[in-house]
Enzyme design. Structure first.
Site, PDB file in Angstrom:
ATOM      1  N   LYS A   1      11.527 -70.555 -77.971  1.00  0.00           N
ATOM      2  CA  LYS A   1      10.653 -70.243 -76.842  1.00  0.00           C
ATOM      3  C   LYS A   1       9.564 -71.310 -76.671  1.00  0.00           C
ATOM      4  O   LYS A   1       9.022 -71.799 -77.656  1.00  0.00           O
ATOM      5  CB  LYS A   1       9.960 -68.889 -77.062  1.00  0.00           C
ATOM      6  CG  LYS A   1      10.885 -67.679 -77.093  1.00  0.00           C
ATOM      7  CD  LYS A   1      10.094 -66.394 -77.233  1.00  0.00           C
ATOM      8  CE  LYS A   1      11.002 -65.173 -77.156  1.00  0.00           C
ATOM      9  NZ  LYS A   1      10.243 -63.908 -77.263  1.00  0.00           N
TER      10      LYS A   1
ATOM     11  N   GLY B   1       9.862 -64.732 -69.733  1.00  0.00           N
ATOM     12  CA  GLY B   1      11.269 -65.111 -69.631  1.00  0.00           C
ATOM     13  C   GLY B   1      11.501 -66.572 -69.256  1.00  0.00           C
ATOM     14  O   GLY B   1      12.630 -67.040 -69.233  1.00  0.00           O
TER      15      GLY B   1
ATOM     16  N   GLU C   1      12.106 -67.660 -82.962  1.00  0.00           N
ATOM     17  CA  GLU C   1      12.036 -66.261 -83.389  1.00  0.00           C
ATOM     18  C   GLU C   1      13.427 -65.736 -83.687  1.00  0.00           C
ATOM     19  O   GLU C   1      14.411 -66.175 -83.087  1.00  0.00           O
ATOM     20  CB  GLU C   1      11.463 -65.377 -82.248  1.00  0.00           C
ATOM     21  CG  GLU C   1       9.988 -65.485 -82.059  1.00  0.00           C
ATOM     22  CD  GLU C   1       9.453 -64.549 -80.974  1.00  0.00           C
ATOM     23  OE1 GLU C   1      10.254 -64.021 -80.169  1.00  0.00           O
ATOM     24  OE2 GLU C   1       8.230 -64.346 -80.946  1.00  0.00           O
ATOM     25  N   LYS C   2      13.480 -64.745 -84.542  1.00  0.00           N
ATOM     26  CA  LYS C   2      14.696 -63.953 -84.707  1.00  0.00           C
ATOM     27  C   LYS C   2      15.007 -63.322 -83.350  1.00  0.00           C
ATOM     28  O   LYS C   2      14.102 -62.802 -82.689  1.00  0.00           O
ATOM     29  CB  LYS C   2      14.431 -62.858 -85.750  1.00  0.00           C
ATOM     30  CG  LYS C   2      15.593 -61.930 -85.986  1.00  0.00           C
ATOM     31  CD  LYS C   2      16.541 -62.479 -87.018  1.00  0.00           C
ATOM     32  CE  LYS C   2      17.778 -61.601 -87.189  1.00  0.00           C
ATOM     33  NZ  LYS C   2      18.810 -62.298 -87.983  1.00  0.00           N
TER      34      LYS C   2
ATOM     35  N   LYS D   1      10.844 -56.665 -63.340  1.00  0.00           N
ATOM     36  CA  LYS D   1      10.950 -55.234 -63.587  1.00  0.00           C
ATOM     37  C   LYS D   1      11.381 -54.514 -62.315  1.00  0.00           C
ATOM     38  O   LYS D   1      11.007 -54.918 -61.211  1.00  0.00           O
ATOM     39  CB  LYS D   1       9.597 -54.686 -64.069  1.00  0.00           C
ATOM     40  CG  LYS D   1       9.236 -55.217 -65.452  1.00  0.00           C
ATOM     41  CD  LYS D   1       7.790 -55.010 -65.816  1.00  0.00           C
ATOM     42  CE  LYS D   1       7.499 -55.714 -67.135  1.00  0.00           C
ATOM     43  NZ  LYS D   1       6.053 -55.891 -67.354  1.00  0.00           N
TER      44      LYS D   1
ATOM     45  N   ASN E   1      -0.462 -59.781 -71.768  1.00  0.00           N
ATOM     46  CA  ASN E   1      -0.861 -60.112 -70.399  1.00  0.00           C
ATOM     47  C   ASN E   1      -2.314 -59.714 -70.210  1.00  0.00           C
ATOM     48  O   ASN E   1      -2.699 -58.593 -70.525  1.00  0.00           O
ATOM     49  CB  ASN E   1       0.018 -59.361 -69.402  1.00  0.00           C
ATOM     50  CG  ASN E   1       1.481 -59.708 -69.592  1.00  0.00           C
ATOM     51  OD1 ASN E   1       1.831 -60.871 -69.780  1.00  0.00           O
ATOM     52  ND2 ASN E   1       2.335 -58.715 -69.582  1.00  0.00           N
TER      53      ASN E   1
ATOM     54  N   ARG F   1      -4.077 -59.308 -67.467  1.00  0.00           N
ATOM     55  CA  ARG F   1      -4.332 -58.899 -66.082  1.00  0.00           C
ATOM     56  C   ARG F   1      -4.021 -57.411 -65.910  1.00  0.00           C
ATOM     57  O   ARG F   1      -3.438 -56.783 -66.783  1.00  0.00           O
ATOM     58  CB  ARG F   1      -3.414 -59.692 -65.143  1.00  0.00           C
ATOM     59  CG  ARG F   1      -1.940 -59.420 -65.441  1.00  0.00           C
ATOM     60  CD  ARG F   1      -0.986 -60.023 -64.438  1.00  0.00           C
ATOM     61  NE  ARG F   1       0.381 -59.590 -64.692  1.00  0.00           N
ATOM     62  CZ  ARG F   1       1.210 -60.144 -65.550  1.00  0.00           C
ATOM     63  NH1 ARG F   1       0.816 -61.187 -66.279  1.00  0.00           N
ATOM     64  NH2 ARG F   1       2.443 -59.679 -65.710  1.00  0.00           N
TER      65      ARG F   1
HETATM   66  C1  MV4 Z   1      13.047 -61.931 -76.836  1.00  0.00           C
HETATM   67  C2  MV4 Z   1      14.289 -61.261 -76.762  1.00  0.00           C
HETATM   68  C3  MV4 Z   1      14.978 -61.037 -77.946  1.00  0.00           C
HETATM   69  N1  MV4 Z   1      14.456 -61.466 -79.126  1.00  0.00           N
HETATM   70  N2  MV4 Z   1      12.586 -62.333 -78.021  1.00  0.00           N
HETATM   71  C4  MV4 Z   1      12.219 -62.174 -72.126  1.00  0.00           C
HETATM   72  C5  MV4 Z   1      10.917 -62.163 -71.399  1.00  0.00           C
HETATM   73  C6  MV4 Z   1       9.884 -62.500 -72.399  1.00  0.00           C
HETATM   74  N3  MV4 Z   1       8.711 -61.711 -72.151  1.00  0.00           N
HETATM   75  C7  MV4 Z   1      10.495 -62.216 -73.716  1.00  0.00           C
HETATM   76  N4  MV4 Z   1      11.895 -62.014 -73.485  1.00  0.00           N
HETATM   77  C8  MV4 Z   1      12.737 -61.756 -74.516  1.00  0.00           C
HETATM   78  N5  MV4 Z   1      12.293 -62.147 -75.754  1.00  0.00           N
HETATM   79  C9  MV4 Z   1      13.276 -62.111 -79.139  1.00  0.00           C
HETATM   80  N6  MV4 Z   1      12.787 -62.533 -80.308  1.00  0.00           N
HETATM   81  C10 MV4 Z   1      14.740 -60.838 -75.501  1.00  0.00           C
HETATM   82  C11 MV4 Z   1      13.976 -61.097 -74.358  1.00  0.00           C
HETATM   83  C12 MV4 Z   1      14.539 -60.620 -73.118  1.00  0.00           C
HETATM   84  C13 MV4 Z   1      13.950 -59.569 -72.410  1.00  0.00           C
HETATM   85  C14 MV4 Z   1      12.763 -58.981 -72.836  1.00  0.00           C
HETATM   86  C15 MV4 Z   1      12.189 -57.962 -72.134  1.00  0.00           C
HETATM   87  C16 MV4 Z   1      12.799 -57.475 -70.992  1.00  0.00           C
HETATM   88  C17 MV4 Z   1      13.957 -58.038 -70.535  1.00  0.00           C
HETATM   89  C18 MV4 Z   1      14.563 -59.078 -71.238  1.00  0.00           C
HETATM   90  C19 MV4 Z   1      15.745 -59.640 -70.774  1.00  0.00           C
HETATM   91  C20 MV4 Z   1      16.306 -60.674 -71.471  1.00  0.00           C
HETATM   92  C21 MV4 Z   1      15.708 -61.170 -72.636  1.00  0.00           C
END
Ligand code: MV4
Length: 447
Positions: free
Chosen positions: A158, A165, A200-201, A237, A289, A291
């Protein structure tokens, strides 16, 4: 208290803030682009100032133009809404230089949480459980291999300047890591001018659970439970609810206390959201966040609070009225985000609204800036309304949602409304058995 607030936003969120101002006896100033002369937020505010051409960068994102609008009108404070300048630390700094209050946290808190590595390190030190991963930035592929081997695959790379995302790359196995690492870095460099990444894992089937927090900026803070925002499409969302079908009262109290104590310890001011992935009964912090969020009304419904009023009070130095022991969740709330988009491809569908009727009745709130005869301009995001229902329990909220959707009329444009009828028919939605990948999978399989 402020006598005049400028709202640096448009659409339904500008109306939301104007409504709070009116109830508090505060004059409101709308700003608008030349494409928004006929917008509802301009009509509903006490005054308005045109701040530029249609393009967001030259209007709602133009710091000099917004400062000028404050000076011309004598606004003492700015509410940024969400998006646009709401998490721009430089904007907060410039306002401060002009002796104008920002209704939100300090520029330092925005900076801390805007850098995802610093945010995670800050939260970890404050006792908030985080996703296992690298200690800070990972500068070389060798280091990326070392942390990934130690923690095991899959991993996710990331960008520290990313979030929501943007700037993430998945490596399912060791063979994928080199490409994930180099593309994450080069995309981050191009998008944010910062190529620092962390590892990250990767959690495979989590829910997205976020905790609403609120601080007075002077060491006191509360939490207002969680929202389950797992139902997303392309990191947008679609459907949010509170409480989460997956969280019980004891779990809520524990993670809520951890979050409230964390933001109290840093003297956080105003509304904030701490985002977690939740898998197998465990919370893993991902981002904060700084906000007011789009989906804040579900929390307002369940906790019976006015978050914008609280934000304004704190920014004016009057403190917050909320006490943790008084914050007891009641019933169940669901929000549907209705977009001007054509299904099944979700193409933007701006244009003239030929007929409009908002649903109403007990437990129904429609936050929208639409009206009959309004032309939705093509320049901004496609959210045209948020339908929020509140009922004593989840099955009743689902029934109320269907009833409210039946009352909703909008002609002349395509909207995502039909999607919600289809969702309500799904057994997994009825039982609450979904995760962050559920909606995208479902969309692949319908039609
Ligand atoms: C992740 C994850 C799985 N594992 N981190 C996507 C948006 C960002 N806020 C963080 N996200 C993710 N981080 C780890 N370590 C999967 C996502 C992710 C996701 C997270 C929340 C809502 C929808 C999502 C859709 C795809 C991937």
């Amino acid at each position: 208290m402020f006598s005049k607030i400028l709202i640096a936003n448009r659409g339904e969120i500008a109306l939301r803030v104007i409504r709070a101002c009116k109830e508090m006896g505060i004059h409101s100033v709308a700003v608008h682009s030349t494409a928004d002369t006929d917008a509802m937020h301009v009509r509903m505010a006490d005054e308005s100032v045109c701040i530029g051409p249609p393009s967001g960068t030259q209007s709602y994102l133009s710091i000099p133009n917004i400062i000028s609008a404050c000076e011309i009108t004598g606004a003492e404070a700015v509410h940024p809404g969400y998006g646009f300048l709401s998490e721009n630390a430089n904007f907060v700094q410039v306002l401060e230089d002009h002796d104008i209050a920002f209704i939100g946290p300090t520029s330092e808190h925005i900076n801390t949480m805007g850098d995802k590595i610093t945010a995670k390190e800050t939260m970890r030190k404050l006792g908030v459980p985080c996703v296992p991963g690298s200690d800070g930035g990972v500068p070389t592929i060798e280091e990326a291999h070392k942390v990934s081997d130690e923690m095991g695959y899959p991993v996710i790379v990331k960008a520290t300047a990313g979030g929501g995302g943007r700037g993430m790359k998945l490596a399912k196995t060791k063979d994928d890591l080199e490409e994930a690492f180099s593309t994450a870095r080069s995309e981050a460099k191009a998008a944010f001018g910062n190529d620092e990444v962390y590892v990250e894992k990767y959690l495979t089937l989590p829910r997205h659970i976020e905790i609403q927090v609120f601080g007075d900026g002077k060491g006191r803070a509360v939490h207002l439970g969680e929202r389950d925002c797992s139902l997303q499409r392309r990191h947008q969302k679609v459907f949010e609810e509170s409480p989460s079908p997956a969280i019980d009262a004891a779990t809520r109290a524990e993670i809520g206390k951890t979050c409230a104590e964390a933001v109290a310890a840093i003297n956080y001011a105003g509304a904030g959201t701490i985002e977690f992935l939740y898998e197998n009964g465990e919370f893993f912090f991902i981002e904060m966040n700084t906000r007011l969020q789009v989906e804040h009304p579900v929390t307002e419904a369940v906790y019976g609070v006015d978050l914008v009023r609280e934000q304004i009070n704190v920014a004016a130095g009057l403190g917050m009225s909320m006490q943790q022991e008084d914050l007891v969740p009641l019933g169940h709330a669901i929000e549907c985000r209705i977009n001007a988009e054509k299904l099944p491809q979700f193409q933007p569908s701006p244009g003239k609204v030929l007929a409009y009727h908002a649903p109403g009745g007990l437990g129904v709130r429609m936050d929208s800036a639409l009206y009959q005869g309004y032309s939705i301009p093509p320049y901004y995001d496609s959210l045209i309304g948020k339908l929020i229902v509140h009922s004593p329990d989840r099955p009743a909220a689902l029934a109320r949602l269907r009833r409210a959707l039946d009352e909703f009329i909008v002609d002349g444009i395509d909207t995502t409304t039909p999607l919600f009828y289809q969702l309500l028919d799904e057994p997994d939605i009825q039982t609450g058995d979904y995760n962050i990948h559920w909606l995208e999978k479902w969309l692949e399989n319908i039609e």
